[in-house]
Design a protein around this motif. Sequence first.
Motif, short mmCIF file in Angstrom:
data_model
loop_
_atom_site.label_atom_id
_atom_site.label_comp_id
_atom_site.label_asym_id
_atom_site.label_seq_id
_atom_site.Cartn_x
_atom_site.Cartn_y
_atom_site.Cartn_z
N LYS A 34 39.77 -16.33 -26.89
CA LYS A 34 38.60 -15.44 -26.98
C LYS A 34 39.03 -14.00 -27.24
CE LYS A 34 35.31 -17.98 -24.12
NZ LYS A 34 34.13 -17.94 -24.96
N LEU A 35 40.12 -13.57 -26.61
CA LEU A 35 40.58 -12.19 -26.75
C LEU A 35 41.20 -11.92 -28.11
CD1 LEU A 35 42.05 -11.60 -23.20
CD2 LEU A 35 39.98 -10.59 -24.16
N GLN A 36 41.70 -12.96 -28.78
CA GLN A 36 42.31 -12.78 -30.10
C GLN A 36 41.27 -12.59 -31.19
OE1 GLN A 36 44.84 -16.16 -30.46
NE2 GLN A 36 46.55 -15.17 -29.41
N LYS A 37 40.05 -13.00 -30.92
CA LYS A 37 38.97 -12.85 -31.89
C LYS A 37 38.46 -11.42 -31.88
CE LYS A 37 37.38 -17.58 -31.42
NZ LYS A 37 36.27 -18.43 -31.01
N ARG A 38 37.88 -11.03 -32.99
CA ARG A 38 37.24 -9.72 -33.06
C ARG A 38 36.03 -9.71 -32.12
NH1 ARG A 38 39.69 -5.57 -35.10
NH2 ARG A 38 40.51 -5.78 -37.17
N PRO A 39 35.68 -8.54 -31.57
CA PRO A 39 34.50 -8.49 -30.71
C PRO A 39 33.24 -8.86 -31.49
CG PRO A 39 35.39 -6.30 -31.07
CD PRO A 39 36.33 -7.27 -31.71
N VAL A 40 32.31 -9.43 -30.78
CA VAL A 40 31.04 -9.84 -31.36
C VAL A 40 30.23 -8.58 -31.66
CG1 VAL A 40 28.95 -11.17 -30.92
CG2 VAL A 40 31.14 -11.94 -30.00
N ARG A 41 29.58 -8.56 -32.81
CA ARG A 41 28.69 -7.43 -33.13
C ARG A 41 27.48 -7.46 -32.20
NH1 ARG A 41 31.38 -3.74 -35.40
NH2 ARG A 41 32.68 -4.51 -37.05
N ARG A 42 26.87 -6.36 -32.06
CA ARG A 42 25.71 -6.21 -31.17
C ARG A 42 24.64 -7.13 -31.64
NH1 ARG A 42 27.19 -2.94 -27.41
NH2 ARG A 42 28.65 -1.38 -28.00
N THR A 82 21.94 10.92 -29.64
CA THR A 82 22.45 9.60 -29.98
C THR A 82 21.31 8.60 -29.89
OG1 THR A 82 24.64 10.13 -29.14
CG2 THR A 82 24.11 7.79 -29.35
N GLU A 83 21.19 7.79 -30.93
CA GLU A 83 20.09 6.83 -30.98
C GLU A 83 20.33 5.66 -30.02
OE1 GLU A 83 18.84 5.56 -34.84
OE2 GLU A 83 19.30 7.53 -35.69
N VAL A 84 19.27 5.26 -29.36
CA VAL A 84 19.31 4.10 -28.48
C VAL A 84 19.01 2.88 -29.34
CG1 VAL A 84 18.23 3.00 -26.47
CG2 VAL A 84 18.54 5.49 -26.52
N ALA A 85 19.78 1.81 -29.15
CA ALA A 85 19.62 0.60 -29.96
C ALA A 85 18.20 0.06 -29.84
CB ALA A 85 20.62 -0.45 -29.52
N GLU A 86 17.69 -0.45 -30.95
CA GLU A 86 16.35 -1.02 -30.98
C GLU A 86 16.28 -2.31 -30.17
OE1 GLU A 86 13.40 -0.05 -32.60
OE2 GLU A 86 14.40 1.88 -32.89
N GLN A 87 17.37 -3.09 -30.23
CA GLN A 87 17.39 -4.38 -29.54
C GLN A 87 18.55 -4.42 -28.55
OE1 GLN A 87 16.97 -7.84 -31.77
NE2 GLN A 87 15.27 -7.08 -32.96
N PRO A 88 18.39 -5.15 -27.46
CA PRO A 88 19.50 -5.28 -26.52
C PRO A 88 20.65 -6.07 -27.15
CG PRO A 88 17.70 -6.74 -25.90
CD PRO A 88 17.22 -5.91 -27.05
N PRO A 89 21.84 -5.96 -26.59
CA PRO A 89 22.98 -6.71 -27.14
C PRO A 89 22.74 -8.22 -27.06
CG PRO A 89 23.69 -5.14 -25.44
CD PRO A 89 22.22 -5.14 -25.45
N SER A 90 23.39 -8.93 -27.95
CA SER A 90 23.28 -10.40 -27.95
C SER A 90 23.99 -10.97 -26.73
CB SER A 90 23.91 -10.97 -29.22
OG SER A 90 25.32 -10.79 -29.19
N ILE A 91 23.70 -12.22 -26.42
CA ILE A 91 24.37 -12.91 -25.31
C ILE A 91 25.88 -12.95 -25.55
CG2 ILE A 91 24.65 -15.15 -24.17
CD1 ILE A 91 22.06 -13.76 -23.42
#
Length: 181
Positions: A173-181, A128-137
């Motif tokens: 906040k919970l009703q919104k879709r999760p934030v993309r990485r 499994t590939e490790v993400a190039e960048q850390p997740p956003s804030i």
Amino acid sequence: MQEPTTAERLLIIDDDEMFCHVLDRAMRRRGFEVVVAHDAEQALALAHQQRPTLATLDLKLEHDSGLKLLPELLEVVPECRVVVLTGYSSIATAVEAIKLGAVNYLCKPADADEVLAAFGREGGDPETEVAEQPPSINRLAWEHIQKVLQEHDGNISATARALGMHRRTLQRKLQKRPVRR
């Protein structure tokens, strides 16, 4: 996972009727017997009657939690392999789903081939590939909210207090879709 040699029974548990229809049709074409449930009560009744060997379980059903349903489902049919599907993925819910007995966890949208592959994976994949960048804030905030929500057994009021925010703000906040990485 190979396509079934004898008709394996798949239980699809999801409150999104269109998703159920599409997955049902795709899996029937691949030789599966398919039954569909849109809530926890219906899912448990079908599990007792049909004894599925495989199940897909939506994490966030309209009035039910897939995480709460998962152990109940496995109590009825312990041999059933369950893949949790969600449009609201988080690390906390993925870990809990696996701890509770799911064989895999997929983010929606997922097609029939991805679902079949998820049933077929027996263990982790070291490739499994490790993400190039850390997740956003924003993604980290989403993950933290999900973790605290999980720690409070899905109780919105207790989670809001623990996070130091108003309950309605948390609900929005919970009703919104999760934030993309």
